[in-house]
Enzyme design. Structure first.
Site, PDB file in Angstrom:
ATOM      1  N   HIS A   1      -7.862  -0.282   5.262  1.00  0.00           N
ATOM      2  CA  HIS A   1      -7.895  -0.850   4.142  1.00  0.00           C
ATOM      3  C   HIS A   1      -9.446  -1.108   3.667  1.00  0.00           C
ATOM      4  O   HIS A   1     -10.090  -2.226   4.280  1.00  0.00           O
ATOM      5  CB  HIS A   1      -7.240  -2.128   4.186  1.00  0.00           C
ATOM      6  CG  HIS A   1      -7.384  -2.792   2.746  1.00  0.00           C
ATOM      7  ND1 HIS A   1      -6.810  -2.399   1.552  1.00  0.00           N
ATOM      8  CD2 HIS A   1      -7.912  -3.965   2.246  1.00  0.00           C
ATOM      9  CE1 HIS A   1      -7.259  -3.084   0.353  1.00  0.00           C
ATOM     10  NE2 HIS A   1      -7.703  -4.122   0.794  1.00  0.00           N
TER      11      HIS A   1
ATOM     12  N   ASP B   1     -12.002  -2.212   1.127  1.00  0.00           N
ATOM     13  CA  ASP B   1     -12.174  -2.702  -0.085  1.00  0.00           C
ATOM     14  C   ASP B   1     -13.458  -2.119  -0.915  1.00  0.00           C
ATOM     15  O   ASP B   1     -14.521  -2.053  -0.119  1.00  0.00           O
ATOM     16  CB  ASP B   1     -12.501  -4.251   0.004  1.00  0.00           C
ATOM     17  CG  ASP B   1     -11.311  -4.803   0.214  1.00  0.00           C
ATOM     18  OD1 ASP B   1     -10.243  -4.771  -0.441  1.00  0.00           O
ATOM     19  OD2 ASP B   1     -11.243  -5.744   1.349  1.00  0.00           O
TER      20      ASP B   1
ATOM     21  N   HIS C   1      -9.502  -4.975  -6.579  1.00  0.00           N
ATOM     22  CA  HIS C   1      -8.882  -6.085  -6.474  1.00  0.00           C
ATOM     23  C   HIS C   1      -9.969  -7.499  -5.885  1.00  0.00           C
ATOM     24  O   HIS C   1      -9.354  -8.418  -5.847  1.00  0.00           O
ATOM     25  CB  HIS C   1      -7.566  -6.114  -5.839  1.00  0.00           C
ATOM     26  CG  HIS C   1      -7.826  -5.665  -4.310  1.00  0.00           C
ATOM     27  ND1 HIS C   1      -7.594  -4.161  -4.119  1.00  0.00           N
ATOM     28  CD2 HIS C   1      -8.132  -6.241  -3.261  1.00  0.00           C
ATOM     29  CE1 HIS C   1      -8.026  -4.211  -2.596  1.00  0.00           C
ATOM     30  NE2 HIS C   1      -8.140  -5.201  -2.032  1.00  0.00           N
TER      31      HIS C   1
ATOM     32  N   ASP D   1      -2.908  -4.667  -0.887  1.00  0.00           N
ATOM     33  CA  ASP D   1      -3.720  -5.982  -1.083  1.00  0.00           C
ATOM     34  C   ASP D   1      -3.625  -6.810  -2.253  1.00  0.00           C
ATOM     35  O   ASP D   1      -3.839  -7.819  -2.162  1.00  0.00           O
ATOM     36  CB  ASP D   1      -5.128  -5.787  -0.529  1.00  0.00           C
ATOM     37  CG  ASP D   1      -5.730  -7.111  -0.134  1.00  0.00           C
ATOM     38  OD1 ASP D   1      -4.986  -7.941   0.360  1.00  0.00           O
ATOM     39  OD2 ASP D   1      -6.990  -7.088   0.061  1.00  0.00           O
TER      40      ASP D   1
HETATM   41 ZN   LIG Z   1      -8.418  -5.705  -0.114  1.00  0.00          ZN
END
Ligand SMILES: [Zn+2]
Ligand SMILES: *[C@@H]1O[C@H](CO)[C@@H](O)[C@H](O)[C@H]1NC(C)=O
Length: 1000
Positions: A49, A51, A418, A173
């Site tokens: 994941h 970001d 996000h 997420d």
């Molecule tokens: Zn995230």
């Protein structure tokens, strides 16, 4: 030499696959490892994941700098994953964020690119999601979501073709999930959605009932075509406890050497099997997912795969002694296909996954408002992007300009992440987002200015004024003479009330494109605006006038001159007046406001014969303090809104107020406290009231966080604890206080924050006869906690972290003090039969506003000379589109085509006329070109619509109400003369065009 190496590499890959046919490279569902019918199939899904900015900036995450904050380097993740996958064709990996993938891809040599192409075409490396970032769902506006998918998917399709085409939504997420997002996934042609975060109560109820998989009925307007298979993940998105083999984790590697005292595969395998059994009891089919990854995992992918290989082997080795568990490397799409093949019946869901609560006291509803200026800047970025894409297309040389448009396409993709638009990144990262966006905006604005110049014979320089939000603009303040060009990105004509900052009470002469004198008004800028920290402008007033009938996808230019002959004082149009007793104080009796008591801000709205009481008040919630060690000690922070008690009024009792009346606008300036003020205004002929708020610096002396709300109230209004909020700016969703329609909300101990919802564009109440709505200029949190009330949170400042990773308090400062924020709310009220059209059209007008370009004229020019040099009015469209349709996208596309998206902006049954389906003739719609062919694609424009087919699912509801199904056509080619749209439908086309008229 090079070629030889490549060939060896590929063939060794192919041979490495034990169960693979040497000739057939397959991706997608066909590349899945087979499942076993009578076994429990355990799908190991390796993932990382990543970001797109959070604790570190995008580039810090990519390159792996600043590792003391967080050990994370995406470039090495991709390097090592490619290497680990190439070693063993059994292995699988999914990749999500195109923003990172692209940064990496561009730096690879042909050899690596070849390997990656191979991995993608064999299904070992699968793109999933595939947008520029994994977007937030609460605050993001649908246009920006569609754009960032279009851009990410376009790059993937161009590079990898069909095998690079994602078909699964992977929103693991984001802190809550909207119906509109689900609906967009179906329109992208995706087969399903997986996510990690949902209300803890909903999650436990769903796991217990085996309904963590469901069919989400995401759009009542689009009907069954918007049904989406949705899977709530078991362990959010992490690997099972004790099975995180990443270098960042402390789990032991798996050791299967029986001779070694460190041998552990049996014990680790058996414990995992227990876990697998437990998980499988909560899902419907004989398939379960193990998410094997976490934030920025797989920088040394070999280590992860090494242990997974061994544990998978161990589990499968037991089959010979009767075990009925089958472990495979898999991807979410392979899992989904295995589930689909079972032909099970699933329950449906018709509401959304908001608000998200991770514990009894922990509602993730603060991020609906966190960093309000960043949220506004993001909106503005969208506006500017649409304008520059449109101008590029209508210039007929669209892709010549793409290199200067792409940075904004990408910056807007980053902003949807996000932790970006949500305001949940660290301060230094938020600063970097602002840098990225601001640099990209400059490039796009350059394109727009350059393209506007084409309509002139003189070398007019078109500049933008990006500080109009604090009433500052050098050109309008300091020029004796200038041109204001207003470009309208809507596909229908629009009226704009222009406000330009000016130095003092000079009189101005404003001429419209035909040379006609326009009525102007000069309004003082409130002292609280003049006091905004960092504001350097000398402007003390604003020149206000109505620019009517701005043509669709076109502009009008206004010639503005300082009138040096006028007596400054006498000619001022606006003077403070005393409230009059017998008439309204603001607006007129058709739509106006009467002040009953300014101290308590009690008003009466006069609206087409109705008299409706209205109160307005600013309050703040005290942020809860706590050390976060227990749920009940949770502090309010960037993510979490946790008020300590009810709202505290902000306004002093004796409010200072001034009324300014003139022919264009009437407004009341109210000082509420030394850090909160407002202007309520009504423009002549407009259909709403504007409430401008100015909040900050929020006091910090008492060290108590404050979360400021603006609350509107119609006393005794009966909306029966029910209100409506928009989903990403589109369909309305019904909200009922302390109630969720798809699970049992046992006890809402946080009964303020637990009733907060994201208000992306509007919130509305109805009593069955009338509608009362507040629209906003950026996403905010909001609610209706009591009948007749609407509150929106406008700003928050706190001094503690809420312990979800940011590690900083959301204490925004600038110029040495708390951040000051200025924004607007738009109030509408009226009878139900008319209000939907007022609200929808207003929302659209506020989302895609006319863009201001100013050009200084050094020497004084007469209007008639000007008309010779400059095309003062222009429209790229021969006709405007009907009011219920918006030309959602007009952008340069590949090989001399353009991308065109149309949207019906109404839902069924909202308006007698505007909620009807429409049919359009697009062929000769545009001034410079004719559309010669239209090829319809899925929403992301990465697949021809006729080639997309989605899996079907059985549901337990008969769905008799579904009258609005959209017919999916087999036709790729659509007749431009007849393009039909049903309510809320979006259609995407690649169009070929033929020039019909040359521009200079
Ligand atoms: Zn995230
Ligand atoms: C996707 O890419 C393929 C291969 O390059 C191409 O043939 C196809 O036209 C593309 N699809 C769209 C909708 O652009």
């Amino acid at each position: 030499m090079k070629i030889f190496i490549l060939l060896t590499l590929i063939s060794s890959n192919v041979l490495a696959g034990p169960c693979r046919n040497t000739n057939a490279k397959k991706c997608g569902y066909e590349s899945c490892h087979p499942v076993k019918i009578d076994y429990l199939n355990v799908h190991f899904v390796p993932h990382s994941h990543d970001d797109v900015g959070w604790l570190k900036t995008v580039d810090q995450y990519y390159y792996g700098t600043n590792n003391s904050i967080q050990a994370a380097s995406v470039q090495f993740i991709l390097d090592s994953v490619v290497e680990a996958l190439s070693k063993d064709s059994n292995r699988r990996f999914i990749y999500v964020e195109t923003a990172f993938f692209w940064k990496w891809w561009e730096k690879q040599n042909e050899n690596i690119k070849m390997q990656v192409r191979y991995l993608v075409s064999s299904g070992q490396l699968e793109f999933i999601g595939g947008a520029w970032s994994m977007n937030d769902e609460a605050n993001a506006n649908y246009i920006s979501i569609i754009d960032q998918f279009t851009w990410g998917l376009r790059k993937l399709n161009d590079t990898f073709g069909a095998c690079g085409r994602p078909h699964i939504g992977w929103q693991i997420d984001p802190f809550g999930h909207t119906k509109q997002m689900a609906s967009l996934f179906t329109q992208l042609g995706f087969d399903g959605l997986f996510f990690g975060r949902l209300d803890v109560e909903e999650k436990s109820q769903r796991l217990k009932n085996k309904t963590a998989e469901m069919i989400w009925k995401s759009s009542p307007n689009l009907g069954q075509s918007a049904d989406l298979f949705t899977h709530a993940l078991y362990n959010r998105y992490s690997s099972p406890n004790g099975y995180c083999f990443d270098v960042l984790c402390e789990s032991d590697p798996i050791i299967d050497d029986k001779e070694s005292p460190e041998y552990n595969v049996k014990q680790k395998g058996e414990t995992l099997i227990d876990y697998i059994h437990k998980q499988s009891l909560q899902y419907k089919t004989n398939n379960i997912i193990l998410t094997m990854g976490d934030d920025f995992h797989y920088t040394a992918a070999g280590i992860n795969f090494h242990s997974m290989d061994k544990i998978i082997n161990y589990i499968n080795s037991k089959q010979s002694s009767g075990s009925k568990i089958n472990a495979i490397y898999s991807t979410p799409s392979c899992y989904l296909k295995a589930v689909n093949d079972r032909n099970e019946t699933f329950t449906t869901k018709s509401d959304d996954f908001l608000p998200y609560k991770s514990d009894k006291h922990t509602y993730w509803t603060g991020y609906f408002t966190s960093r309000p200026t960043q949220k506004y800047f993001e909106r503005k970025g969208n506006n500017i992007l649409q304008v520059c894409k449109q101008l590029a297309v209508t210039s007929l040389e669209g892709h010549k300009y793409e290199p200067k448009i792409n940075p904004l396409r990408e910056a807007m993709g980053v902003m949807q992440h996000h932790d970006a638009i949500t305001g949940t990144a660290k301060q230094h990262v938020a600063n970097d987002y602002a840098r990225i966006l601001s640099e990209a905006i400059t490039e796009c604005e350059d394109v727009s200015s350059m393209l506007l110049q084409r309509y002139d014979s003189s070398s007019t320089k078109y500049e933008t004024c990006n500080l109009l939000n604090i009433s500052a603009c050098t050109i309008s303040e300091q020029s004796e003479q200038f041109i204001l060009t207003l470009y309208n990105p809507l596909s229908r004509p629009i009226t704009e009330f222009v406000r330009l900052p000016i130095m003092d009470n000079n009189k101005y002469i404003v001429l419209d494109p035909q040379g006609k004198n326009i009525i102007t008004q000069i309004v003082p800028i409130p002292q609280s605006v003049l006091n905004i920290p960092g504001r350097e402008s000398l402007a003390t007033s604003e020149l206000v006038f109505e620019a009517n009938d701005l043509p669709p996808l076109g502009y009008k230019s206004y010639h503005i001159n300082k009138d040096r002959n006028s007596n400054k004082k006498r000619r001022t149009h606006t003077t403070p007046t005393q409230p009059q007793i017998d008439s309204v104080d603001l607006g007129d009796t058709r739509f106006g406001l009467k002040i009953n008591n300014i101290d308590s801000r009690q008003f009466t709205m006069h609206i087409s014969g109705l008299e409706v009481p209205l109160q307005h008040e600013f309050f703040y919630y005290k942020s809860m303090n706590g050390d976060n060690k227990k749920d009940y000690k949770r502090a309010s922070g960037a993510y979490i809104f946790r008020p300590n008690g009810t709202a505290v009024p902000i306004c002093d009792h004796h409010n200072e107020s001034k009324i300014f009346k003139g022919p264009v606008v009437q407004e009341i300036h109210i000082i509420c406290s030394n850090w909160t003020s407002q202007v309520i205004r009504k423009y002549k002929g407009d259909d709403h009231l504007e409430f401008e708020w100015l909040v900050g610096p929020i006091p910090d002396e008492d060290n108590i966080g404050k979360e400021v709300i603006s609350r509107f109230k119609i006393p005794s209004y009966k909306n029966d604890k029910t209100f409506y909020t928009d989903s990403n700016g589109r369909e309305f969703i019904k909200r009922v206080l302390n109630y969720r329609s798809s699970f049992d909300l046992k006890e809402n101990v946080e009964n303020i924050s637990g009733n907060y919802y994201p208000i992306t564009s509007q919130i509305m109440l109805t009593d069955g006869k009338t509608q009362f709505a507040i629209l906003n200029d950026r996403a905010q949190g909001g609610s209706s906690l009591d009948d007749g009330e609407i509150e929106l949170m406008v700003h928050r400042r706190m001094f503690l972290d809420d312990a979800f990773g940011v590690g900083e308090a959301l204490n925004e400062t600038s110029y040495g003090t708390g951040l000051v924020v200025r924004g607007q709310h738009y109030l509408t009220f009226g009878t139900i039969d008319k209000q939907f059209s007022v609200q929808r059209l207003l929302a659209q007008r506020k989302l895609l506003r006319p863009q201001y370009f100013l050009s200084k004229k050094d020497s004084v020019v007469k209007q008639n000379e000007l008309l010779k040099e400059i095309t003062m009015q222009y429209s790229s469209m021969r006709n405007s589109l009907p009011k219920n349709v918006q030309l959602l996208t007009l952008e340069p596309w590949k090989e001399n085509t353009i991308l065109l998206r149309l949207e019906h902006i109404f839902e069924y049954n909202e308006d007698k006329n505007l909620s009807k389906p429409v049919t359009l003739n697009l062929e000769d719609l545009f001034t410079n070109f004719r559309i010669t062919s239209l090829h319809e694609t899925t929403l992301g424009a990465n697949q021809w619509l006729s080639e997309n087919s989605r899996l079907s699912w059985k549901t337990d509801d008969e769905d008799t109400l579904n009258s609005h199904n959209i017919e999916n056509t087999d036709q790729v080619s659509v007749n431009p003369k007849q393009v039909a749209l049903t309510p809320m439908q979006i259609r995407t086309f690649v169009a070929e065009i033929k020039t019909t008229q040359s521009v200079k």
